[in-house]
Design a protein around this motif. Sequence first.
Motif, PDB file in Angstrom:
ATOM      1  N   ALA A 257       1.753  -7.298 -11.085  1.00  0.00           N
ATOM      2  CA  ALA A 257       0.847  -7.339 -12.234  1.00  0.00           C
ATOM      3  C   ALA A 257       0.294  -5.955 -12.569  1.00  0.00           C
ATOM      4  O   ALA A 257       0.138  -5.605 -13.737  1.00  0.00           O
ATOM      5  N   VAL A 258      -0.032  -5.178 -11.533  1.00  0.00           N
ATOM      6  CA  VAL A 258      -0.614  -3.847 -11.742  1.00  0.00           C
ATOM      7  C   VAL A 258       0.278  -2.830 -11.035  1.00  0.00           C
ATOM      8  O   VAL A 258       0.343  -2.801  -9.819  1.00  0.00           O
ATOM      9  N   PRO A 259       0.996  -1.980 -11.801  1.00  0.00           N
ATOM     10  CA  PRO A 259       1.912  -1.037 -11.148  1.00  0.00           C
ATOM     11  C   PRO A 259       1.216   0.014 -10.290  1.00  0.00           C
ATOM     12  O   PRO A 259       1.724   0.385  -9.256  1.00  0.00           O
ATOM     13  N   ARG A 260       0.057   0.502 -10.714  1.00  0.00           N
ATOM     14  CA  ARG A 260      -0.681   1.510  -9.937  1.00  0.00           C
ATOM     15  C   ARG A 260      -2.148   1.126  -9.933  1.00  0.00           C
ATOM     16  O   ARG A 260      -2.778   1.051 -10.976  1.00  0.00           O
ATOM     17  N   ALA A 261      -2.689   0.925  -8.755  1.00  0.00           N
ATOM     18  CA  ALA A 261      -4.100   0.579  -8.641  1.00  0.00           C
ATOM     19  C   ALA A 261      -4.664   1.233  -7.386  1.00  0.00           C
ATOM     20  O   ALA A 261      -3.936   1.523  -6.443  1.00  0.00           O
ATOM     21  N   THR A 262      -5.966   1.466  -7.400  1.00  0.00           N
ATOM     22  CA  THR A 262      -6.643   2.008  -6.230  1.00  0.00           C
ATOM     23  C   THR A 262      -7.883   1.181  -5.944  1.00  0.00           C
ATOM     24  O   THR A 262      -8.462   0.581  -6.851  1.00  0.00           O
ATOM     25  N   VAL A 263      -8.249   1.159  -4.695  1.00  0.00           N
ATOM     26  CA  VAL A 263      -9.476   0.509  -4.271  1.00  0.00           C
ATOM     27  C   VAL A 263     -10.100   1.392  -3.195  1.00  0.00           C
ATOM     28  O   VAL A 263      -9.382   2.022  -2.420  1.00  0.00           O
ATOM     29  N   GLN A 264     -11.427   1.471  -3.186  1.00  0.00           N
ATOM     30  CA  GLN A 264     -12.116   2.331  -2.224  1.00  0.00           C
ATOM     31  C   GLN A 264     -13.124   1.513  -1.445  1.00  0.00           C
ATOM     32  O   GLN A 264     -13.737   0.613  -1.992  1.00  0.00           O
ATOM     33  N   PHE A 265     -13.268   1.863  -0.190  1.00  0.00           N
ATOM     34  CA  PHE A 265     -14.310   1.251   0.626  1.00  0.00           C
ATOM     35  C   PHE A 265     -14.875   2.292   1.572  1.00  0.00           C
ATOM     36  O   PHE A 265     -14.240   3.296   1.870  1.00  0.00           O
ATOM     37  N   MET A 266     -16.087   2.018   2.024  1.00  0.00           N
ATOM     38  CA  MET A 266     -16.783   2.935   2.926  1.00  0.00           C
ATOM     39  C   MET A 266     -16.473   2.529   4.360  1.00  0.00           C
ATOM     40  O   MET A 266     -16.788   1.413   4.756  1.00  0.00           O
ATOM     41  N   PRO A 267     -15.832   3.401   5.146  1.00  0.00           N
ATOM     42  CA  PRO A 267     -15.501   3.037   6.523  1.00  0.00           C
ATOM     43  C   PRO A 267     -16.748   3.053   7.407  1.00  0.00           C
ATOM     44  O   PRO A 267     -17.775   3.628   7.037  1.00  0.00           O
TER      45      PRO A 267
ATOM     46  N   ASP B  70     -19.733  11.711  -0.739  1.00  0.00           N
ATOM     47  CA  ASP B  70     -20.953  11.077  -0.248  1.00  0.00           C
ATOM     48  C   ASP B  70     -21.186   9.821  -1.054  1.00  0.00           C
ATOM     49  O   ASP B  70     -21.446   9.898  -2.239  1.00  0.00           O
ATOM     50  N   PRO B  71     -21.065   8.670  -0.510  1.00  0.00           N
ATOM     51  CA  PRO B  71     -20.725   8.342   0.866  1.00  0.00           C
ATOM     52  C   PRO B  71     -19.232   8.531   1.134  1.00  0.00           C
ATOM     53  O   PRO B  71     -18.425   8.481   0.212  1.00  0.00           O
ATOM     54  N   PRO B  72     -18.852   8.745   2.413  1.00  0.00           N
ATOM     55  CA  PRO B  72     -17.432   8.898   2.743  1.00  0.00           C
ATOM     56  C   PRO B  72     -16.675   7.624   2.403  1.00  0.00           C
ATOM     57  O   PRO B  72     -17.236   6.530   2.450  1.00  0.00           O
ATOM     58  N   ARG B  73     -15.407   7.759   2.053  1.00  0.00           N
ATOM     59  CA  ARG B  73     -14.648   6.590   1.621  1.00  0.00           C
ATOM     60  C   ARG B  73     -13.179   6.711   1.981  1.00  0.00           C
ATOM     61  O   ARG B  73     -12.659   7.804   2.139  1.00  0.00           O
ATOM     62  N   ILE B  74     -12.553   5.557   2.118  1.00  0.00           N
ATOM     63  CA  ILE B  74     -11.105   5.477   2.281  1.00  0.00           C
ATOM     64  C   ILE B  74     -10.565   4.908   0.975  1.00  0.00           C
ATOM     65  O   ILE B  74     -11.064   3.890   0.479  1.00  0.00           O
ATOM     66  N   ILE B  75      -9.566   5.558   0.411  1.00  0.00           N
ATOM     67  CA  ILE B  75      -8.997   5.148  -0.868  1.00  0.00           C
ATOM     68  C   ILE B  75      -7.588   4.635  -0.618  1.00  0.00           C
ATOM     69  O   ILE B  75      -6.730   5.356  -0.108  1.00  0.00           O
ATOM     70  N   LEU B  76      -7.354   3.368  -0.963  1.00  0.00           N
ATOM     71  CA  LEU B  76      -6.046   2.751  -0.828  1.00  0.00           C
ATOM     72  C   LEU B  76      -5.392   2.678  -2.200  1.00  0.00           C
ATOM     73  O   LEU B  76      -5.968   2.135  -3.136  1.00  0.00           O
ATOM     74  N   SER B  77      -4.198   3.232  -2.318  1.00  0.00           N
ATOM     75  CA  SER B  77      -3.408   3.093  -3.541  1.00  0.00           C
ATOM     76  C   SER B  77      -2.342   2.052  -3.264  1.00  0.00           C
ATOM     77  O   SER B  77      -1.698   2.072  -2.216  1.00  0.00           O
ATOM     78  N   PHE B  78      -2.162   1.140  -4.215  1.00  0.00           N
ATOM     79  CA  PHE B  78      -1.188   0.076  -4.016  1.00  0.00           C
ATOM     80  C   PHE B  78      -0.559  -0.303  -5.333  1.00  0.00           C
ATOM     81  O   PHE B  78      -1.037   0.081  -6.403  1.00  0.00           O
ATOM     82  N   SER B  79       0.526  -1.027  -5.256  1.00  0.00           N
ATOM     83  CA  SER B  79       1.193  -1.506  -6.462  1.00  0.00           C
ATOM     84  C   SER B  79       1.580  -2.962  -6.271  1.00  0.00           C
ATOM     85  O   SER B  79       1.980  -3.379  -5.190  1.00  0.00           O
ATOM     86  N   THR B  80       1.412  -3.721  -7.331  1.00  0.00           N
ATOM     87  CA  THR B  80       1.808  -5.129  -7.353  1.00  0.00           C
ATOM     88  C   THR B  80       2.622  -5.361  -8.614  1.00  0.00           C
ATOM     89  O   THR B  80       2.789  -4.463  -9.436  1.00  0.00           O
TER      90      THR B  80
ATOM     91  N   ILE C 298       0.854  -1.188   0.000  1.00  0.00           N
ATOM     92  CA  ILE C 298       0.000   0.000   0.000  1.00  0.00           C
ATOM     93  C   ILE C 298       0.891   1.238   0.000  1.00  0.00           C
ATOM     94  O   ILE C 298       1.712   1.431   0.887  1.00  0.00           O
ATOM     95  N   THR C 299       0.720   2.071  -1.030  1.00  0.00           N
ATOM     96  CA  THR C 299       1.570   3.255  -1.160  1.00  0.00           C
ATOM     97  C   THR C 299       0.963   4.496  -0.521  1.00  0.00           C
ATOM     98  O   THR C 299       1.686   5.367  -0.075  1.00  0.00           O
ATOM     99  N   SER C 300      -0.374   4.587  -0.485  1.00  0.00           N
ATOM    100  CA  SER C 300      -0.995   5.734   0.173  1.00  0.00           C
ATOM    101  C   SER C 300      -2.390   5.368   0.653  1.00  0.00           C
ATOM    102  O   SER C 300      -3.062   4.516   0.085  1.00  0.00           O
ATOM    103  N   VAL C 301      -2.785   6.053   1.729  1.00  0.00           N
ATOM    104  CA  VAL C 301      -4.118   5.901   2.310  1.00  0.00           C
ATOM    105  C   VAL C 301      -4.722   7.296   2.360  1.00  0.00           C
ATOM    106  O   VAL C 301      -4.173   8.190   2.992  1.00  0.00           O
ATOM    107  N   LYS C 302      -5.854   7.479   1.670  1.00  0.00           N
ATOM    108  CA  LYS C 302      -6.520   8.779   1.643  1.00  0.00           C
ATOM    109  C   LYS C 302      -7.932   8.616   2.169  1.00  0.00           C
ATOM    110  O   LYS C 302      -8.573   7.604   1.961  1.00  0.00           O
ATOM    111  N   TYR C 303      -8.402   9.655   2.833  1.00  0.00           N
ATOM    112  CA  TYR C 303      -9.774   9.692   3.317  1.00  0.00           C
ATOM    113  C   TYR C 303     -10.494  10.815   2.603  1.00  0.00           C
ATOM    114  O   TYR C 303     -10.092  11.968   2.677  1.00  0.00           O
TER     115      TYR C 303
END
Length: 161
Positions: free
Chosen positions: A118-128, A106-116, A96-101
Motif C-alpha cells: 500500500a505504501v512504497p516508502r514509509a518511515t516510523v520513529q520511536f524513542m528507545p 532530542d529526544p533520541p530516536r530510532i527511525i525505521l524505513s519500510f515498504s509495503t 524493514i529496509t533501513s534502521v537508523k539511530y
Amino acid sequence: MRAFYTMRLISSKLSVWNKRFVPVFWCGFIALVAWALALNCRNTVWIVAIPAALAVLGLAYMRMFTLAIADEAFDAGNAVIIRSKGKELSIPLANITSVKYALVADPPRIILSFSTAAVPRATVQFMPPVVPAMFLFREHPLAAELRKRTGGRPPCTKIRD
C-alpha cells in the motif's frame, strides 16, 4: 490455532512524557514570560510579540521532533508493532529496509524505513529506552540489534566499487 508470542517493549516509557507533558510545561513557560512582560514592560507590542514568537518556535520544534514519535513500539519476534494515536501498525522485519539511530536528536530516536504494497516508502520513529552514558556517542544497542535482524548494513559503511 494462533501461536502466542510475547512482545517486548522496545520504546521508552518517557515518550508519553515528551508527547503529552512537555507541551503543557512549554505553554506554562510562555504564560509566565507573558506575565513577567506585562508587569515590567510598558510597550504592549512586546507583551504580545515575544510570547507569540516563543509559541510558534516551540510548536514547530515539537511538531517536527517530539510529536512525530510513536507512543509505543514492541518487538514481536518476526515483526515490530507500533502504537500511535490509538492505531496499531505491524511491520514485518522482512519489510524493514533501513534502521537508523538519530544520535544527536532530542529526544533520541530510532527511525525505521519500510515498504509495503500500500505504501512504497514509509518511515516510523520511536524513542528507545534510555541507556547508560557510555552509549552517549555510539549507536543504541537496540538499533544495532534491529539492523542485524533485518539484514541491513550499518549506516556509516561505504560501498566500494
